[in-house]
Write an enzyme that holds these catalytic residues in place. Structure first.
Site, PDB file in Angstrom:
ATOM      1  N   GLU A 110      -5.576 -11.493  10.824  1.00 29.77           N
ATOM      2  CA  GLU A 110      -5.246 -10.383  11.716  1.00 29.77           C
ATOM      3  C   GLU A 110      -4.594  -9.312  10.846  1.00 29.77           C
ATOM      4  OE1 GLU A 110      -6.054 -10.244  14.893  1.00 29.77           O
ATOM      5  OE2 GLU A 110      -6.897 -12.268  14.796  1.00 29.77           O
ATOM      6  N   HIS A 121      11.083   1.511  -6.038  1.00 35.15           N
ATOM      7  CA  HIS A 121      10.678   0.137  -6.362  1.00 35.15           C
ATOM      8  C   HIS A 121      11.895  -0.791  -6.327  1.00 35.15           C
ATOM      9  CE1 HIS A 121       6.700   1.506  -7.128  1.00 35.15           C
ATOM     10  NE2 HIS A 121       7.000   2.163  -8.234  1.00 35.15           N
ATOM     11  N   ASP A 130       3.663  -1.316   0.486  1.00 33.08           N
ATOM     12  CA  ASP A 130       3.320   0.036   0.020  1.00 33.08           C
ATOM     13  C   ASP A 130       4.324   1.065   0.542  1.00 33.08           C
ATOM     14  OD1 ASP A 130       1.828   1.907  -1.351  1.00 33.08           O
ATOM     15  OD2 ASP A 130       0.401   2.205   0.283  1.00 33.08           O
ATOM     16  N   GLY A 131       4.533   2.114  -0.248  1.00 30.62           N
ATOM     17  CA  GLY A 131       5.366   3.235   0.191  1.00 30.62           C
ATOM     18  C   GLY A 131       6.672   3.394  -0.574  1.00 30.62           C
ATOM     19  N   SER A 162      -1.004  -4.369  -8.560  1.00 30.99           N
ATOM     20  CA  SER A 162      -2.452  -4.610  -8.493  1.00 30.99           C
ATOM     21  C   SER A 162      -3.108  -4.387  -9.845  1.00 30.99           C
ATOM     22  CB  SER A 162      -3.086  -3.673  -7.451  1.00 30.99           C
ATOM     23  OG  SER A 162      -3.209  -2.368  -7.973  1.00 30.99           O
ATOM     24  N   GLU A 169      -5.262  -2.423 -10.404  1.00 27.22           N
ATOM     25  CA  GLU A 169      -5.479  -0.978 -10.519  1.00 27.22           C
ATOM     26  C   GLU A 169      -4.194  -0.219 -10.850  1.00 27.22           C
ATOM     27  OE1 GLU A 169      -6.782  -2.871  -7.929  1.00 27.22           O
ATOM     28  OE2 GLU A 169      -8.708  -2.892  -8.984  1.00 27.22           O
ATOM     29  N   LEU A 201       9.636 -22.739   2.030  1.00 27.82           N
ATOM     30  CA  LEU A 201       8.700 -21.603   2.121  1.00 27.82           C
ATOM     31  C   LEU A 201       7.959 -21.505   0.793  1.00 27.82           C
ATOM     32  CD1 LEU A 201       7.986 -18.819   3.766  1.00 27.82           C
ATOM     33  CD2 LEU A 201       9.484 -17.781   2.082  1.00 27.82           C
ATOM     34  N   ARG A 250       6.930   7.032  -2.119  1.00 31.21           N
ATOM     35  CA  ARG A 250       7.208   8.072  -1.129  1.00 31.21           C
ATOM     36  C   ARG A 250       8.635   7.976  -0.615  1.00 31.21           C
ATOM     37  NH1 ARG A 250       2.278   6.629   2.376  1.00 31.21           N
ATOM     38  NH2 ARG A 250       2.251   4.930   0.840  1.00 31.21           N
ATOM     39  N   TRP A 251       9.113   6.748  -0.462  1.00 26.91           N
ATOM     40  CA  TRP A 251      10.498   6.562  -0.005  1.00 26.91           C
ATOM     41  C   TRP A 251      11.456   7.265  -0.969  1.00 26.91           C
ATOM     42  CZ3 TRP A 251      14.999   4.634  -1.975  1.00 26.91           C
ATOM     43  CH2 TRP A 251      16.025   4.360  -1.049  1.00 26.91           C
TER      44      TRP A 251
HETATM   45  C1  IPE Z   1      -1.476  -1.466  -3.284  1.00 29.84           C
HETATM   46  O1  IPE Z   1      -0.786  -0.277  -3.211  1.00 29.84           O
HETATM   47  C2  IPE Z   1      -0.906  -2.327  -4.368  1.00 29.84           C
HETATM   48  C3  IPE Z   1       0.444  -2.833  -4.141  1.00 29.84           C
HETATM   49  C4  IPE Z   1       1.173  -2.667  -3.073  1.00 29.84           C
HETATM   50  C5  IPE Z   1       0.976  -3.619  -5.229  1.00 29.84           C
HETATM   51  P1  IPE Z   1      -1.305   1.045  -3.942  1.00 29.84           P
HETATM   52  O2  IPE Z   1      -0.335   2.119  -3.594  1.00 29.84           O
HETATM   53  O3  IPE Z   1      -1.525   0.800  -5.375  1.00 29.84           O
HETATM   54  O4  IPE Z   1      -2.704   1.287  -3.229  1.00 29.84           O
HETATM   55  P2  IPE Z   1      -3.658   2.567  -3.206  1.00 29.84           P
HETATM   56  O5  IPE Z   1      -3.892   2.957  -4.626  1.00 29.84           O
HETATM   57  O6  IPE Z   1      -2.945   3.649  -2.458  1.00 29.84           O
HETATM   58  O7  IPE Z   1      -4.873   2.124  -2.486  1.00 29.84           O
HETATM   59  C1  IPE Z   2       3.924   0.120  -3.663  1.00 26.54           C
HETATM   60  O1  IPE Z   2       4.519   1.362  -3.506  1.00 26.54           O
HETATM   61  C2  IPE Z   2       4.419  -0.596  -4.890  1.00 26.54           C
HETATM   62  C3  IPE Z   2       3.430  -0.707  -5.978  1.00 26.54           C
HETATM   63  C4  IPE Z   2       2.187  -0.374  -5.896  1.00 26.54           C
HETATM   64  C5  IPE Z   2       3.908  -1.248  -7.239  1.00 26.54           C
HETATM   65  P1  IPE Z   2       3.871   2.648  -4.161  1.00 26.54           P
HETATM   66  O2  IPE Z   2       4.460   2.843  -5.508  1.00 26.54           O
HETATM   67  O3  IPE Z   2       2.401   2.596  -4.106  1.00 26.54           O
HETATM   68  O4  IPE Z   2       4.407   3.775  -3.182  1.00 26.54           O
HETATM   69  P2  IPE Z   2       3.619   5.076  -2.711  1.00 26.54           P
HETATM   70  O5  IPE Z   2       2.349   4.635  -2.068  1.00 26.54           O
HETATM   71  O6  IPE Z   2       3.391   5.909  -3.939  1.00 26.54           O
HETATM   72  O7  IPE Z   2       4.574   5.728  -1.743  1.00 26.54           O
HETATM   73 MG    MG Z   3       1.023   3.225  -2.727  1.00 23.28          MG
END
Ligand code: IPE
Ligand code: IPE
Ligand code: MG
Length: 241
Positions: free
Chosen positions: A195, A32, A15-16, A60, A62, A126, A19-20
């Site tokens: 964990e 991405h 995740d992130g 996901s 979602e 792996l 924002r990066w």
């Molecule tokens: C979770 O990240 C899904 C993936 C990393 C693929 P999201 O950024 O979609 O999660 P929420 O919506 O903040 O919970």
């Molecule tokens: C996770 O990064 C990648 C996917 C969910 C595809 P995000 O796209 O959720 O990045 P943030 O959370 O918006 O920074």
């Molecule tokens: Mg995210």
């Protein structure tokens, strides 16, 4: 780190990325793309450290709710990743599995996934699971449907055997980058005794040193699985003797 302190199965919520990119005044998709590079490096680092199974959350169930352009860019990125990374993964002895509901993906993408899986099927250094259009609730529901269709009773064992990750043991360590402390519908069933490790680092910045920090944190934990600390240390002492 002694080998038994290295988690057998590491799972990551990457995740992130958005924002990066936003912090650098770049479009989210640039994050991405950078995240893909971080993932290739992470795969290599995992097998160097002796991790046997790596599972990552790439898209996901979602994430379809995101703006249409972002969703289509992510689908394109998956196709690019397949073309670019599969030969490399194959050369490194990595076996690839895609985990998730494929019915919503285009026929072209589905064919690409199957091709990548068969191209790497004889590798065993792996096992690398990419969760794409995956949701923990989807997984539990599809497993229950399969068990019921086979006229079997629903038990922990029959459900576990029908889950999308039945080919690997449960994750030992679940890492989430990006500062959020939630599972977001990732491995709800399989992470029962994992964990959990959360880091503020955004996924594109998650490098070898960051993975080592997570592995070191894991190595310091005592996994009790419901037992007492005394029982665990006695069992460990017997194993060492
Ligand atoms: C979770 O990240 C899904 C993936 C990393 C693929 P999201 O950024 O979609 O999660 P929420 O919506 O903040 O919970
Ligand atoms: C996770 O990064 C990648 C996917 C969910 C595809 P995000 O796209 O959720 O990045 P943030 O959370 O918006 O920074
Ligand atoms: Mg995210």
């Amino acid at each position: 780190m002694t080998p038994d302190r290295i988690p057998h199965h590491v799972a990551i919520v990457m995740d992130g990325n958005g924002r990066w990119a936003t912090r650098r005044y770049l479009p989210r998709i640039a994050g991405h793309k950078k995240g893909m590079d971080a993932l290739s490096a992470c795969v290599r680092h995992c097998h160097d450290r002796g991790v046997k199974v790596l599972t990552v959350f790439a898209f996901s169930s979602e994430n379809w709710k995101r703006p249409r352009e972002e969703v289509s860019s992510l689908m394109e990125l998956l196709a690019v990743a397949l073309a670019r990374e599969v030969p490399r993964l194959n050369a490194e002895g990595v076996r690839l599995f895609f985990v998730g509901d494929r019915s919503a993906l285009s026929a072209k993408v589905r064919a690409g996934l199957t091709k990548a899986e068969s191209a790497t099927a004889s590798n065993s250094r792996l096992l690398f699971n990419v969760c794409f259009n995956y949701g923990g609730r989807w997984d539990i529901a599809q497993a229950a449907a399969r068990v019921t269709a086979g006229k079997e009773a629903i038990t922990e064992e029959s459900l576990s055997a029908a889950m999308a990750l039945a080919h690997v043991p449960d994750p030992d360590l679940v890492i989430r980058t990006g500062g959020e402390r939630r599972l977001s519908n990732f491995l709800l069933w399989q992470a029962a005794y994992a964990e959990l490790y959360f880091t503020e680092k955004l996924w594109p910045e998650f490098d070898g040193a960051a993975l080592d920090d997570a592995l070191a944190d894991y190595a310091r934990r005592e996994r009790r699985f419901g037992k007492t600390s005394e029982q665990v240390s006695t069992a460990l002492a017997k194993k060492v003797a």
